[in-house]
Design a protein around this motif. Structure first.
Motif, PDB file in Angstrom:
ATOM      1  N   PHE A 119       4.480 -17.657  38.781  1.00  0.00           N
ATOM      2  CA  PHE A 119       3.552 -18.660  38.375  1.00  0.00           C
ATOM      3  C   PHE A 119       2.609 -19.075  39.520  1.00  0.00           C
ATOM      4  O   PHE A 119       1.782 -19.795  39.674  1.00  0.00           O
ATOM      5  CB  PHE A 119       4.498 -20.123  38.160  1.00  0.00           C
ATOM      6  N   GLN A 120       2.795 -18.575  40.634  1.00  0.00           N
ATOM      7  CA  GLN A 120       1.848 -18.643  41.714  1.00  0.00           C
ATOM      8  C   GLN A 120       0.825 -17.562  41.488  1.00  0.00           C
ATOM      9  O   GLN A 120      -0.244 -17.363  42.419  1.00  0.00           O
ATOM     10  CB  GLN A 120       2.654 -18.308  43.165  1.00  0.00           C
ATOM     11  N   GLY A 121       0.793 -16.837  40.729  1.00  0.00           N
ATOM     12  CA  GLY A 121      -0.582 -15.763  40.433  1.00  0.00           C
ATOM     13  C   GLY A 121      -0.155 -14.514  41.239  1.00  0.00           C
ATOM     14  O   GLY A 121      -1.183 -14.025  41.776  1.00  0.00           O
ATOM     15  N   GLU A 122       1.107 -14.209  41.417  1.00  0.00           N
ATOM     16  CA  GLU A 122       1.358 -12.836  42.094  1.00  0.00           C
ATOM     17  C   GLU A 122       2.152 -12.074  41.373  1.00  0.00           C
ATOM     18  O   GLU A 122       2.743 -12.240  40.296  1.00  0.00           O
ATOM     19  CB  GLU A 122       1.961 -13.158  43.512  1.00  0.00           C
ATOM     20  N   VAL A 123       2.037 -10.617  41.661  1.00  0.00           N
ATOM     21  CA  VAL A 123       2.900  -9.647  41.082  1.00  0.00           C
ATOM     22  C   VAL A 123       3.661  -9.203  42.223  1.00  0.00           C
ATOM     23  O   VAL A 123       3.295  -8.859  43.526  1.00  0.00           O
ATOM     24  CB  VAL A 123       2.110  -8.618  40.371  1.00  0.00           C
ATOM     25  N   VAL A 124       4.725  -8.749  41.903  1.00  0.00           N
ATOM     26  CA  VAL A 124       5.928  -8.335  43.012  1.00  0.00           C
ATOM     27  C   VAL A 124       6.486  -7.148  42.512  1.00  0.00           C
ATOM     28  O   VAL A 124       7.061  -6.566  41.239  1.00  0.00           O
ATOM     29  CB  VAL A 124       7.050  -9.492  43.312  1.00  0.00           C
ATOM     30  N   CYS A 125       6.793  -5.930  43.676  1.00  0.00           N
ATOM     31  CA  CYS A 125       7.105  -4.607  43.136  1.00  0.00           C
ATOM     32  C   CYS A 125       8.336  -4.658  44.089  1.00  0.00           C
ATOM     33  O   CYS A 125       8.571  -5.096  45.344  1.00  0.00           O
ATOM     34  CB  CYS A 125       6.449  -3.720  43.827  1.00  0.00           C
ATOM     35  N   ILE A 126       9.653  -4.395  43.518  1.00  0.00           N
ATOM     36  CA  ILE A 126      10.988  -4.346  44.033  1.00  0.00           C
ATOM     37  C   ILE A 126      11.585  -2.988  43.695  1.00  0.00           C
ATOM     38  O   ILE A 126      11.209  -2.264  42.859  1.00  0.00           O
ATOM     39  CB  ILE A 126      11.851  -5.423  43.444  1.00  0.00           C
ATOM     40  N   ASP A 127      12.514  -2.461  44.638  1.00  0.00           N
ATOM     41  CA  ASP A 127      13.174  -1.232  44.508  1.00  0.00           C
ATOM     42  C   ASP A 127      14.041  -1.486  43.092  1.00  0.00           C
ATOM     43  O   ASP A 127      15.090  -2.328  43.254  1.00  0.00           O
ATOM     44  CB  ASP A 127      13.932  -1.220  45.646  1.00  0.00           C
TER      45      ASP A 127
END
Length: 396
Positions: A119-127
């Motif tokens: 909701f903060q307008g971010e995209v997160v990439c995780i292993d």
């Protein structure tokens, strides 16, 4: 489903009308009451195989946090950032991870990574193996649809009408496309379809584009709906449901628009049918299945678009996208009921209530099993049996 007001890419307010499916505005229009469910004798048995808790769900925000099924494992993330991995056979936990942040969009994935939006307008990439965060990037706005990846390129569509693409290894921006959205639209977007060569995405103005993944240049455009009417509500033509690809044919639908069959290579329209839907369509048995905005379930001839049958028993029950399993087509309604219909004639075959809080996202199918993500935070697995196979059911 909620509405959003967009003004030059800035989300100014969210209209508190939770159901376009009942075709009401925030005015004095009459509310269409959901049809009462009639009792009937099940003709198939929808047997629950297992049920597992995987967090808190979506906190009643009507998100579509659809889980993903990869190599016999189901990956889910809830609104609080609780990631769970369970095995699909028995629903047993494999591992979990707490990210402690509000998640707005469901999981995207590729061979190495999982992706989610906040909701903060971010995209997160995780292993994908252990959940370690690899990179995080800022988007132009909030994303409520899952990202899509082809392993090299990650595509994220945000509610301001933008598509931003990133290199999956380090999050470097590749290209971006901005569309001019209407004043009023459904609060949501569909997850883009991505291949190695192209990306296909739909926008709130009723248009669908195919983009070259090398540079983001559009190479065809199709129209799923043309705004008509005097009010902004009447002019809504928003394709929120994900398009479906079957061979070289692409199928999509739009609210107050139409269902279309397109040639995926050039966007040429094969056929279209005036049907309003804010969901994706399902394809099977030479038919295209769609749940309409007013709650009808319709089967169209896949080759011609001719209507083959229509079931009107679920009017105004805010149906999910349909899913085909065997000889049945399945969808959920706003109360959380699963409805099982015959693909041949639309006859109601069975009904089940996995969770009174409702069902979130799309129903997942693997082999002869369906997986349902309840808004309360449970994953439930079901299998369909003919009614006469009672001995098989009771011995399992």
């Amino acid at each position: 489903m909620m509405l959003k007001l967009v003004n030059a890419k800035i989300i100014q307010s969210i209209v508190l009308c939770l159901s376009l499916s009942v075709l009401l505005s925030c005015s004095t229009e009459k509310v269409n009451e959901p049809t009462e469910l009639e009792k009937f004798n099940d003709k198939v048995t929808l047997k629950r195989l297992w049920k597992t808790s995987v967090g808190t769900g979506d906190d009643s925000l009507m998100l579509q946090l659809t889980p993903v099924l990869i190599d016999g494992h189901i990956y889910t993330i809830d609104i609080e950032g609780s990631l769970h991995v369970i095995e699909s056979g028995q629903g047993k936990s494999v591992w979990s991870r707490e990210f402690d942040e509000r998640v707005s969009g469901g999981l995207g994935f590729d061979d190495l990574h999982l992706y989610y939006t906040t909701f903060q307008g971010e995209v997160v990439c995780i292993d994908r193996q252990n959940g370690d965060e690899l990179w995080r990037k800022t988007l132009t706005s909030e994303a409520v649809a899952a990202p899509a990846s082809n392993g090299k390129l990650l595509i994220v569509q945000t509610i301001d009408g933008s598509i931003t693409t990133f290199n999956t290894l380090d999050g470097t921006k590749a290209w971006r496309h901005d569309s001019l959205g209407p004043i009023l639209s459904l609060r949501g977007t569909s997850t883009p379809l991505v291949s190695q060569k192209y990306t296909i995405a739909s926008f709130a103005n009723g248009e669908m584009f195919a983009f070259d993944n090398q540079n983001g240049a559009p190479f065809w455009k199709a129209t799923l709906g043309i705004p008509q009417g005097r009010t902004e509500l009447e002019r809504l033509v928003d394709p929120d449901g994900q398009a479906t690809l079957d061979g070289d044919r692409l199928y999509g639908a739009a609210y107050q628009g139409k269902v279309v069959s397109l040639d995926v290579t050039n966007g040429q329209e094969i056929w279209s049918k005036e049907v309003s839907s804010y969901n994706g369509v399902a394809v099977g048995f030479s038919k295209v299945f769609v749940s309409t905005a007013n709650g009808d379930v319709v089967a169209l001839n896949q080759a011609t678009g001719t209507e083959l049958w229509r079931n009107e028993a679920l009017k105004y029950r805010r149906l999910s996208s349909p899913t085909v399993l065997g000889q049945t087509v399945i969808m959920a309604d706003f109360e959380g009921y699963l409805h099982v219909l015959s693909v041949s004639d639309g006859e109601m075959l069975a009904r089940k209530l996995p969770d009174s809080d409702g069902v979130m996202g799309n129903i997942i199918v693997s082999g002869d099993v369906i997986y349902v993500y309840a808004r309360s935070g449970d994953i439930v697995a079901y299998k369909i049996y003919p009614r006469f196979q009672l001995s098989e059911i009771f011995t399992k």
